[in-house]
Design a protein around this motif. Structure first.
Motif, mmCIF file in Angstrom:
data_model
loop_
_atom_site.group_PDB
_atom_site.id
_atom_site.type_symbol
_atom_site.label_atom_id
_atom_site.label_comp_id
_atom_site.label_asym_id
_atom_site.label_seq_id
_atom_site.Cartn_x
_atom_site.Cartn_y
_atom_site.Cartn_z
ATOM 1 N N CYS A 7 3.453 2.553 2.458
ATOM 2 C CA CYS A 7 2.827 1.287 2.810
ATOM 3 C C CYS A 7 3.756 0.131 2.441
ATOM 4 N N PRO A 8 3.897 -0.859 3.322
ATOM 5 C CA PRO A 8 4.747 -2.015 3.031
ATOM 6 C C PRO A 8 4.316 -2.822 1.808
ATOM 7 N N CYS A 9 3.070 -2.671 1.362
ATOM 8 C CA CYS A 9 2.582 -3.477 0.238
ATOM 9 C C CYS A 9 3.186 -3.069 -1.098
ATOM 10 N N GLY A 10 3.895 -1.938 -1.128
ATOM 11 C CA GLY A 10 4.561 -1.531 -2.356
ATOM 12 C C GLY A 10 3.724 -0.715 -3.316
ATOM 13 N N SER A 11 2.585 -0.236 -2.877
ATOM 14 C CA SER A 11 1.704 0.534 -3.757
ATOM 15 C C SER A 11 2.250 1.919 -4.097
ATOM 16 N N GLY A 12 3.157 2.416 -3.263
ATOM 17 C CA GLY A 12 3.661 3.768 -3.438
ATOM 18 C C GLY A 12 2.861 4.804 -2.658
ATOM 19 N N GLU A 13 1.765 4.377 -2.054
ATOM 20 C CA GLU A 13 0.918 5.244 -1.229
ATOM 21 C C GLU A 13 1.418 5.226 0.220
ATOM 22 N N GLU A 16 -1.388 5.188 5.673
ATOM 23 C CA GLU A 16 -2.724 5.685 6.031
ATOM 24 C C GLU A 16 -3.675 5.698 4.840
ATOM 25 N N ASN A 17 -3.172 6.020 3.657
ATOM 26 C CA ASN A 17 -4.018 6.093 2.464
ATOM 27 C C ASN A 17 -4.157 4.756 1.755
ATOM 28 N N CYS A 18 -3.439 3.755 2.219
ATOM 29 C CA CYS A 18 -3.464 2.453 1.554
ATOM 30 C C CYS A 18 -4.003 1.403 2.534
ATOM 31 N N CYS A 19 -3.185 0.470 2.917
ATOM 32 C CA CYS A 19 -3.630 -0.652 3.749
ATOM 33 C C CYS A 19 -4.027 -0.268 5.170
ATOM 34 N N GLY A 20 -3.482 0.826 5.674
ATOM 35 C CA GLY A 20 -3.799 1.243 7.039
ATOM 36 C C GLY A 20 -5.277 1.431 7.277
ATOM 37 N N ARG A 21 -5.974 1.976 6.307
ATOM 38 C CA ARG A 21 -7.416 2.212 6.493
ATOM 39 C C ARG A 21 -8.198 0.908 6.623
ATOM 40 N N TYR A 22 -7.721 -0.166 5.976
ATOM 41 C CA TYR A 22 -8.396 -1.463 6.096
ATOM 42 C C TYR A 22 -8.016 -2.142 7.414
ATOM 43 N N ILE A 23 -6.739 -2.142 7.715
ATOM 44 C CA ILE A 23 -6.245 -2.794 8.932
ATOM 45 C C ILE A 23 -6.814 -2.120 10.177
ATOM 46 N N GLU A 24 -6.965 -0.819 10.136
ATOM 47 C CA GLU A 24 -7.482 -0.078 11.286
ATOM 48 C C GLU A 24 -9.010 -0.004 11.314
ATOM 49 N N MET A 36 -5.394 -8.741 -0.320
ATOM 50 C CA MET A 36 -4.093 -9.418 -0.346
ATOM 51 C C MET A 36 -2.997 -8.476 0.133
ATOM 52 N N ARG A 37 -2.984 -7.254 -0.402
ATOM 53 C CA ARG A 37 -1.972 -6.269 -0.014
ATOM 54 C C ARG A 37 -2.070 -5.932 1.477
ATOM 55 N N SER A 38 -3.292 -5.791 1.961
ATOM 56 C CA SER A 38 -3.455 -5.431 3.376
ATOM 57 C C SER A 38 -3.067 -6.593 4.289
ATOM 58 N N ARG A 39 -3.294 -7.812 3.857
ATOM 59 C CA ARG A 39 -2.873 -8.960 4.663
ATOM 60 C C ARG A 39 -1.341 -9.063 4.702
ATOM 61 N N PHE A 40 -0.686 -8.802 3.569
ATOM 62 C CA PHE A 40 0.772 -8.759 3.555
ATOM 63 C C PHE A 40 1.265 -7.705 4.550
ATOM 64 N N THR A 41 0.655 -6.534 4.496
ATOM 65 C CA THR A 41 1.034 -5.442 5.392
ATOM 66 C C THR A 41 0.811 -5.829 6.849
ATOM 67 N N ALA A 42 -0.272 -6.559 7.117
ATOM 68 C CA ALA A 42 -0.525 -7.024 8.482
ATOM 69 C C ALA A 42 0.584 -7.975 8.943
ATOM 70 N N TYR A 43 1.086 -8.811 8.046
ATOM 71 C CA TYR A 43 2.229 -9.671 8.393
ATOM 72 C C TYR A 43 3.449 -8.824 8.727
ATOM 73 N N PHE A 74 9.511 -8.152 3.480
ATOM 74 C CA PHE A 74 9.979 -6.819 3.121
ATOM 75 C C PHE A 74 9.560 -6.362 1.729
ATOM 76 N N ARG A 75 9.057 -7.273 0.875
ATOM 77 C CA ARG A 75 8.616 -6.828 -0.453
ATOM 78 C C ARG A 75 7.535 -7.756 -0.981
ATOM 79 N N LEU A 76 6.527 -7.155 -1.608
ATOM 80 C CA LEU A 76 5.429 -7.900 -2.219
ATOM 81 C C LEU A 76 5.424 -7.635 -3.712
ATOM 82 N N GLU A 77 5.303 -8.706 -4.486
ATOM 83 C CA GLU A 77 5.128 -8.606 -5.935
ATOM 84 C C GLU A 77 3.782 -9.233 -6.284
ATOM 85 N N ILE A 78 2.885 -8.461 -6.858
ATOM 86 C CA ILE A 78 1.631 -9.016 -7.364
ATOM 87 C C ILE A 78 1.902 -9.428 -8.807
#
Length: 131
Positions: A7-13, A16-24, A36-43, A74-78
């Motif tokens: 996942c682009p959000c940097g969770s390590g997942e 599909e198991n991370c932001c994809g399930r929310y975006i889809e 926040m992570r899923s919105r970053f991924t959507a960008y 390309f990278r997200l830092e929380i």
């Protein structure tokens, strides 16, 4: 077979198991940070519809598309999360989103983003640029 794409959000997942399930639309983000992570991924993925759907306010779609073209994230830092847990109604996430300009320059967007839960769903409700 599931994709091994992280996942682009940097969770390590995986996506599909991370932001994809929310975006889809398979699940709702359970916390402000997850949104926040899923919105970053959507960008990153160019999914304007998800950004519109998860914003409390009317979104200028053309300006959002232009920002996606200008900023290749390309990278997200929380940095810090204030409230925004599953049982909260409001939350704030401080983050740094690293991106490249079309000319290849690396930049950082540092923001304090506010989120509100309405009828069981988290929404982005505004943000303040930091630094």
């Amino acid at each position: 077979m599931p994709s091994k794409d992280f996942c682009p959000c940097g969770s390590g997942e995986t996506y599909e198991n991370c932001c994809g399930r929310y975006i889809e639309g398979k699940a709702l983000a359970p916390t402000a940070e997850a949104l926040m992570r899923s919105r970053f991924t959507a960008y990153v993925k160019g999914n304007v519809d998800y950004l519109v759907e998860t914003d409390f306010h009317e979104v200028d779609v053309e300006a959002t598309k232009a920002w996606m073209e200008e900023a290749r994230f390309f990278r997200l830092e929380i940095l810090k999360t204030y409230k925004g847990k599953a049982l909260d109604k409001k939350g704030r996430v401080e983050f740094k989103a690293h991106y490249r300009t079309p000319e290849g320059q690396e930049r950082v967007h540092h923001e304090l983003s506010d989120f509100e839960k309405y009828k069981g769903r988290w929404y982005y409700s505004g943000g303040l640029a930091a630094d």
